[in-house]
Each structure stands twice: as C-alpha cells, then as structure tokens.
Design a protein around this motif. Structure first.
Motif, PDB file in Angstrom:
ATOM      1  N   PRO A   1       0.813  -1.218   0.000  1.00 13.77           N
ATOM      2  CA  PRO A   1       0.000   0.000   0.000  1.00 13.77           C
ATOM      3  C   PRO A   1       0.849   1.272   0.000  1.00 13.77           C
ATOM      4  CG  PRO A   1      -0.940  -1.589   1.518  1.00 13.77           C
ATOM      5  CD  PRO A   1       0.350  -2.191   1.023  1.00 13.77           C
ATOM      6  N   GLU A   2       1.973   1.267   0.730  1.00 17.46           N
ATOM      7  CA  GLU A   2       2.792   2.489   0.772  1.00 17.46           C
ATOM      8  C   GLU A   2       3.450   2.761  -0.576  1.00 17.46           C
ATOM      9  OE1 GLU A   2       2.872  -0.006   3.008  1.00 17.46           O
ATOM     10  OE2 GLU A   2       4.914  -0.386   3.753  1.00 17.46           O
TER      11      GLU A   2
ATOM     12  N   VAL B   1       1.966   2.053  -3.479  1.00 12.32           N
ATOM     13  CA  VAL B   1       0.859   2.593  -4.276  1.00 12.32           C
ATOM     14  C   VAL B   1       0.670   4.071  -3.954  1.00 12.32           C
ATOM     15  CG1 VAL B   1      -1.637   2.482  -4.675  1.00 12.32           C
ATOM     16  CG2 VAL B   1      -0.302   0.361  -4.503  1.00 12.32           C
ATOM     17  N   THR B   2       0.621   4.394  -2.663  1.00 10.48           N
ATOM     18  CA  THR B   2       0.407   5.794  -2.269  1.00 10.48           C
ATOM     19  C   THR B   2       1.579   6.664  -2.699  1.00 10.48           C
ATOM     20  OG1 THR B   2      -1.019   5.152  -0.455  1.00 10.48           O
ATOM     21  CG2 THR B   2      -0.032   7.321  -0.301  1.00 10.48           C
TER      22      THR B   2
ATOM     23  N   ARG C   1       1.191   7.291  -6.359  1.00  8.71           N
ATOM     24  CA  ARG C   1       0.067   8.196  -6.636  1.00  8.71           C
ATOM     25  C   ARG C   1       0.422   9.632  -6.236  1.00  8.71           C
ATOM     26  NH1 ARG C   1      -3.266   5.441  -8.995  1.00  8.71           N
ATOM     27  NH2 ARG C   1      -4.139   3.446  -8.366  1.00  8.71           N
ATOM     28  N   ARG C   2       1.152   9.786  -5.134  1.00  9.36           N
ATOM     29  CA  ARG C   2       1.498  11.120  -4.675  1.00  9.36           C
ATOM     30  C   ARG C   2       2.613  11.721  -5.528  1.00  9.36           C
ATOM     31  NH1 ARG C   2       3.030  10.072   0.338  1.00  9.36           N
ATOM     32  NH2 ARG C   2       0.997  10.439   1.312  1.00  9.36           N
TER      33      ARG C   2
ATOM     34  N   GLU D   1      -2.188  -3.726 -13.019  1.00  8.45           N
ATOM     35  CA  GLU D   1      -3.595  -3.942 -12.665  1.00  8.45           C
ATOM     36  C   GLU D   1      -3.948  -3.155 -11.400  1.00  8.45           C
ATOM     37  OE1 GLU D   1      -4.868  -7.823 -11.135  1.00  8.45           O
ATOM     38  OE2 GLU D   1      -6.369  -7.845 -12.743  1.00  8.45           O
ATOM     39  N   GLN D   2      -2.997  -3.108 -10.433  1.00 12.26           N
ATOM     40  CA  GLN D   2      -3.240  -2.354  -9.205  1.00 12.26           C
ATOM     41  C   GLN D   2      -3.317  -0.850  -9.469  1.00 12.26           C
ATOM     42  OE1 GLN D   2      -3.603  -3.343  -5.664  1.00 12.26           O
ATOM     43  NE2 GLN D   2      -4.367  -4.911  -7.019  1.00 12.26           N
TER      44      GLN D   2
ATOM     45  N   ALA E   1      -3.568  11.320 -10.356  1.00 18.84           N
ATOM     46  CA  ALA E   1      -3.174  10.300  -9.381  1.00 18.84           C
ATOM     47  C   ALA E   1      -2.481   9.111 -10.041  1.00 18.84           C
ATOM     48  CB  ALA E   1      -4.390   9.835  -8.585  1.00 18.84           C
TER      49      ALA E   1
ATOM     50  N   ARG F   1      -3.110   6.977 -13.563  1.00 22.96           N
ATOM     51  CA  ARG F   1      -3.769   5.809 -14.163  1.00 22.96           C
ATOM     52  C   ARG F   1      -3.278   5.594 -15.587  1.00 22.96           C
ATOM     53  NH1 ARG F   1      -9.854   6.194 -13.988  1.00 22.96           N
ATOM     54  NH2 ARG F   1      -9.559   8.281 -14.842  1.00 22.96           N
TER      55      ARG F   1
END
Lengths: 312, 312
Positions: free
Chosen positions: B25-26, B28-29, B32-33, B111-112, B154, B156
């Motif tokens: 998760p970190e 991914v964040t 995104r950030r 995919e994530q 973000a 995509r």
C-alpha cells in the motif's frame, strides 16, 4: 475467460476481513472491477455501541422535533404516517460520528482507493425506523461527471456506508456488479426496467451486512433497496472524492476542498485525543503539496459545510 | 505537516523491491502522490540477458539499414553524425520483448495502478548508443487529456521503462515529484525555465536505475534527461491506460481497445508456453465484462497497431 470463475466472482459482493488481512491487492481489484466491497468488522464493539447511541439520539430528536432541518421525511413531518429516513451533516451533529470520520483503517482504505488527495464530501445517516421506509429505487448516486465512466468507472468517488444494524437479505442494499462501467444508455434502460415493478433484483447481488461492517460502493454502481416496515436499519454514509477531481471537475467549488480537509484533520485530531484510541496509529493525512488547501482557510468553527453554498 | 518527513520523502524516487515485498500500500500511495516509482529487480538475470540481446539486434539492424521505418534518428540517417535513438512497436519486432510484455509481476502492478481494464498502448525502445544522444527536454508525455490532472493526476496512465543498461546519476531520467498534480501554467512555466539552460535539475530527483529494474512514471510527471555521449543506455517502454478512459476520452478510437487486448492476451500466452517460465503463475487478464473487446476482433496477425490508424 472461465465461466465458472465468473459466476463465483459475480454472484456475491467481494469481502475484506479488514482486521485479519488488511486491504489486499485482490480486494482493490475486486472493488475496481465490481464497484462494491464489503469491509467486515471495521468497528470494534465499543465504537459500534457509541455510534449506535449517537444514531439513536439523532433519530429520537427528529421524532420529537418533527423538524425538516437537515432531515428528510417520507411525508410532510406533521402527517401521522410520516417517518424520518435521512439526516445530513451528521459529523457536525454528534461527536462519536466525528470521531468515526477519523477512523484510521477506513481512511487508509480510502487513501488506497481514492488516492492521497482524498477529501470527505457528503456525510449523512440514512435509516429505516420501525415505522418503515419506501424502496430505494435503482440509481447511481448524485454528483456525476461528464464522461463519468472514464473519470471514475474504476472507483475513485466512493461512498462508505457504516452499518449500525444488521442488513439481512430482505432489508439490504442490492447492487449490480460491474454496472460502474456501463454507459448511460445501458444504465438507464436497466434501471427503468428494474424500477417498473415494485422490487426486481434481476442481475443484482445482496449486500448482507452486520453491525460494524462497512459497505464501499463506487457512486456509479447501480444499486437499490426494497421497502421495509418493522425493522430498524441505520447506516452512516461518508463519501470521498479525490481533491484533484473536485478541483478540475467539481461538483463543488475549489474553496470547498480546504474546508473539508480542515474538517478531516480535525476529526483525526479529535480521535487521537481520546485515550480509548491510544493504541491506534492515527491516520497520516498527506496529500500532495499542491493539494494542501487547509492552510488557506481560517480555522473552521463548524463541521457543517452546506453543499449548496459551494456548488459551481 | 512535518518538514523533515517531506524532505526525506521527496528527495528521492520511492522504491519497491518487488520480489521481496510485492507492491505494498505504501508503494501505491507513494506512486500516486509523487508520480514515479522505481521497481527494483523486476527481471531475472536470464530474462534480462534475452532482452539485452533483442535490444542489441534491433539497434544493430538500425545501424546497418539506416532505415527510418519505426526508427527515430538524431539527424537524417544518411548524415555521418546521425544516431538512432528510438524504435517503435518493439513487441512486434522481437519475441523476447513480446514475452516481456506478458510479465506477470509487471502486469499485476499495472492492474493495481491502472485498474482491471488496463490495456497496453505505446511500446518502444528508447536508447542512447555510444554515439550519443541529445538531452531529453523537460516535458509531460503525449496523449494528454482535457482536465488531465482530474482524469489521471493520481496516475492511471503509466509508462513503465524497463532498463537493459545502468542509468547512473549523470545518465538517467530526472523527474519532479508531485508535478503530476500541477496545473498547466505551473507546468509550462517550470519546464520553460528548466529548458532555458542546457541542463537544470532544480527541484528534480534522479531516477538511478540498474539493469532489470523498471521505472514507472505517471505521464503527467515532469521529466527530462541530460545529453550523453559514449555510454549505452537502452530502455524498453510499455505504456498502459485504462480501457474505460480510452473508450470515453481517447486518444485512440474504440476499435483500438480490442486489438491491444488481443495482443496482451497473446503475449501472456506466448510467455506461458515457454518452459523456462513454467514456475510462474501467468497473469490472469480479467477486465470487466463490458470491456472485453477482444472477442469482437479477428485474431490479429501482427503485434504492430499503428497509432495513426486509430486516432479519433
């Protein structure tokens, strides 16, 4: 494509046992694909009891005042059969709900799904008192975008419904998996067909929920619920959007972003200040530098930010 | 906001040691950030060697033919100082690169980040031969959207650059973290200022890469690279977009989606058919039912789908 797998996956709402596994990549993908995810056991029994008490207080107040302030009724409230079904801005109305809005597990899930610039938008309690409530017709939620499937088909505008009461199959939200990717024509045709009879669940799956669970739904996912009488079911809804989407595409104005970020930060702080949450690691709200709008704002004195004051 | 934390986070490219931790998760964040993520050790030494050999063959062919077919040169190729710097449609040109396009770890990351309806769009090899290559000016990538920050700030729409050679600090891509959220004015002003001198890295961080690593960047992240001579650096780029975005917002037509899905499926199958990948679990491509467009298409006989045949 394996048809057996398809049936298994789509015939029920995907689930995440949040305190056992956390949010796994397969939960993220299931939510993005199907437009819905049940988060089991989000609230501890103590927090659930507090939220239930706060919900009861708000509903009792609606009954005793028969007020329409921030409250939606089935009929004009002075009519004998009228019942309240929805109260807006509940984060402002009850401290346990504000503290719930600072829930670190919930906010970390939202950070994964909405992105680091998440802001809270709508907050309300939707409920059915034992006096009953009509069906909730099949619909997508409000505040949609032009080219909505491209903008948020994969699920970046999310409603989290936190259940204070059981929602069994005959009194729960039903939803149509993957309808979050449908174009307007397919959506409208299907909703019209299902809404033509009193309660039709063709193609839908039930979101059976237990108290303390949260149901996440993409606002584009087609959903509805049957009419019910004689059962209480209270759900606290928090909607989240990415600040960068709100900033460029609305539906609120830019000034709304900082106000709601301030409230989110206040809720996290209020929660951290309560000794019973001392074992929790508070949510670390860290949007990108260009989306830290809270500093532009005077400290807010209310958690109630009326939508109609901030429409574009 | 803790300034110390900020400096730590933003002064380097976030990293994921993919075979040790998977995508957390970190990660991914952070992606995104900040708009960038280094995935360490994506390729095994064997797969890297195959990709390097395929890259060498393609570059040798460019030198020997001096052709401009799908090949970009620094100058007209008949000029003595001309050097090739980019070859398009490399999945069609070399089986090891097609097999690489079916890499399950890479596709699960995508995919994530892109969502279950990911499709591959651009594929190319960008390289500096020892003959040299000019600087890559500070830029956002092509194929942007109106309201791009709202649509994909973000992250995509993602370019995955797979490194076949080392990229040390004096010969690597630099990027400006969080510039993926900047509005057009800030972006243009900054790019113009940085591009006014030969090589200015103010506010940027280096993406130092090792062979077999992959650098993911949000196409909105401002990035550039210095001119270099005497060093070889080859990168295979695969870009991915969500089919639902392509479908509603382009830049390609709807018919492009099914063609590229077919190619993705073929690459996964080709890889699964090779005994040396027998221990891998193949990527399970499972977009939403309404975005399974490959069945509408005749089986493709080429992996080369020219963009210009499918612009809106």
């Amino acid at each position: 494509m394996n048809p057996v797998t398809e049936v298994r996956t789509d015939s029920r709402v995907p689930e995440c046992d949040i305190r056992r596994t956390g949010l796994l990549p397969e939960h993220v993908t299931a939510f993005r694909r199907q437009g819905v995810l049940a988060v089991r056991g989000l609230l501890t029994p103590e927090e659930l009891a507090d939220a239930q008490q706060a919900g009861k207080t708000l509903i009792d107040r609606a009954w005793s005042t028969r007020s329409m302030d921030d409250t939606i009724w089935t009929l004009e409230p002075h009519l004998p059969d009228a019942a309240p079904v929805r109260i807006e801005y509940v984060v402002d109305k009850a401290r346990p709900i504000a503290v719930l809005a600072g829930h670190p597990l919930l906010l970390r899930i939202m950070e994964q799904l909405v992105g680091p610039n998440l802001i809270p938008t709508w907050d309300s309690m939707v409920f059915k008192t034992p006096a009953g409530a009509p069906r909730l017709a099949w619909h997508r939620d409000a505040g949609l975008y032009t080219d909505a499937v491209g903008v948020t088909g994969a699920g970046r505008v999310i409603d989290a419904g936190i259940y204070l009461d059981p929602a069994p199959e005959d009194n729960c939200v039903w939803c149509i998996p993957e309808s979050n990717y449908w174009d307007d024509e397919r959506l409208t045709t299907t909703a019209d067909r299902l809404n033509a009879s009193e309660w039709d669940t063709t193609g839908a799956v039930p979101a059976v929920m237990r108290p303390g669970d949260a149901l996440l739904h993409n606002i584009l996912t087609l959903h509805g619920a049957p009419a019910v009488v004689g059962k209480q079911r209270r759900v606290i809804y928090f909607e989240y959007r990415p600040a960068e989407v709100e900033w460029q595409l609305g539906p609120h104005t830019e000034s709304y972003i900082g106000l709601k970020q301030q409230i989110l930060r206040s809720c996290v702080r209020m929660r951290a200040a309560e000794s019973r949450f001392g074992d929790e690691e508070p949510f670390d709200y860290r949007p990108a530098e260009s989306f830290r709008h809270w500093a532009d704002q005077p400290e807010s004195t209310t958690f109630r930010v009326p939508h109609e004051d901030h429409w574009r």
